[in-house]
Design an enzyme around this catalytic site. Structure first.
Site, PDB file in Angstrom:
ATOM      1  N   HIS A 220       0.816  -1.227   0.000  1.00  0.00           N
ATOM      2  CA  HIS A 220       0.000   0.000   0.000  1.00  0.00           C
ATOM      3  C   HIS A 220       0.845   1.270   0.000  1.00  0.00           C
ATOM      4  O   HIS A 220       0.339   2.358  -0.254  1.00  0.00           O
ATOM      5  CB  HIS A 220      -1.006   0.000   1.161  1.00  0.00           C
TER       6      HIS A 220
ATOM      7  N   ASP B 102      -0.068  -7.573   1.675  1.00  0.00           N
ATOM      8  CA  ASP B 102       0.405  -6.189   1.591  1.00  0.00           C
ATOM      9  C   ASP B 102       1.939  -6.144   1.537  1.00  0.00           C
ATOM     10  O   ASP B 102       2.600  -5.634   2.430  1.00  0.00           O
ATOM     11  CB  ASP B 102      -0.123  -5.424   2.812  1.00  0.00           C
TER      12      ASP B 102
ATOM     13  N   SER C 291       4.378   2.188   8.186  1.00  0.00           N
ATOM     14  CA  SER C 291       4.040   1.127   7.243  1.00  0.00           C
ATOM     15  C   SER C 291       5.244   0.692   6.424  1.00  0.00           C
ATOM     16  O   SER C 291       6.085   1.506   6.026  1.00  0.00           O
ATOM     17  CB  SER C 291       2.946   1.601   6.291  1.00  0.00           C
TER      18      SER C 291
END
Length: 270
Positions: free
Chosen positions: A79, A125, A218
């Site tokens: 992402h 992801d 992230s």
């Protein structure tokens, strides 16, 4: 990978071995470290800052974390890079600082995203970044991380690092942070998030809350016994006791990582 390619990477190491469209639901916030401490990059030389620019004349700003796999390959969250122009991505290695000009700069030549990546639930992801110029390992400030061979057991001690926000909705850390958490049982994870949790995910946190990854962490590493067990992915809020952090289960996607490094990288997986 050819013998010539491997020789190039080996020689490089020897020569320099001196001193879009989708927005993740609310981290369902993208993973900064909450409840942690400042830590030296020397303790985590595999950690990189993935920076991105949003306009032609703009500076590159920290957007996500990532982990060094070999001289020319970075592992991060899908992402962080889907629907991004490769030319707007930059990797900074070997620095404690989120901003500034210190550290080693490398541009990205190619992004490889997992074929099963599902933006609607942030599943699989995971992505690889191939660098235009290989990094020069010194094994002090810049070094690769090893992948776990098997999923960590529930209760295993883990560490998360990054430059993300120090509180939910707060400011970014200026210096690299680390926080200690514990891997949770998959049933606990499902209890918190329901059917959204898949085999490609694992949860980590502390029962009382207050310690977690958060926005802009992230893509960064979750380490168990100094090996990469997870990739910071998503959660509801940050450090909430009822909602642990959710990470890509590296053991589940390990075969994909290994095969795609072999297919795309000029260097051997460390």
């Amino acid at each position: 990978m050819t013998f010539g390619s491997l020789t190039f990477c080996t020689l490089l190491f020897i020569s320099y071995a001196a001193p879009g469209n989708f927005s993740p639901p609310p981290r369902l916030i993208e993973g900064r470290i909450v409840g942690g401490n400042e830590v030296s990059i020397v303790r985590h030389p595999h950690q990189i800052s993935l920076r991105r620019r949003t306009c032609t004349e703009c500076a590159y700003l920290h957007d996500c974390g990532g982990s060094i796999l070999n001289e020319d390959t970075i592992l991060t969250a899908a992402h962080c890079v889907v629907n991004r122009r490769v030319s707007n991505l930059m990797v900074i290695a070997g620095t404690n600082n989120r901003a500034g000009s210190d550290g080693t700069v490398a541009l990205v030549s190619k992004v490889v995203t997992h074929e099963l990546y599902n933006a609607s639930i942030t599943d699989y992801d995971v992505a690889l970044l191939l660098l235009t110029t290989p990094l020069k390992f010194d094994h002090l400030f810049i070094a690769p991380v090893a992948l776990v061979a098997a999923a960590p057991t529930a209760g295993a001690k883990a560490k998360v690092t990054g430059w993300g926000t120090v509180s939910e909705g707060g400011v970014l850390a200026s210096r690299l942070q680390v926080v200690n958490v514990f891997v949770q049982d998959q049933e606990q994870c499902i209890g918190a998030y329901g059917a959204r949790i898949t085999d490609a995910m694992l949860c980590a946190g502390v029962v009382e809350g207050g310690k977690d990854a958060c926005q802009k962490d992230s893509g960064g590493p979750l380490l168990v016994e100094d090996q990469l067990a997870g990739i910071t992915s998503w959660a509801i809020g940050c450090a909430r006791p009822e909602y642990p952090g959710v990470y890509v289960n590296v053991s589940h996607v390990r075969e994909w990582i290994v095969s795609n490094v072999a297919a795309n990288s000029m260097c051997k997986l460390k």
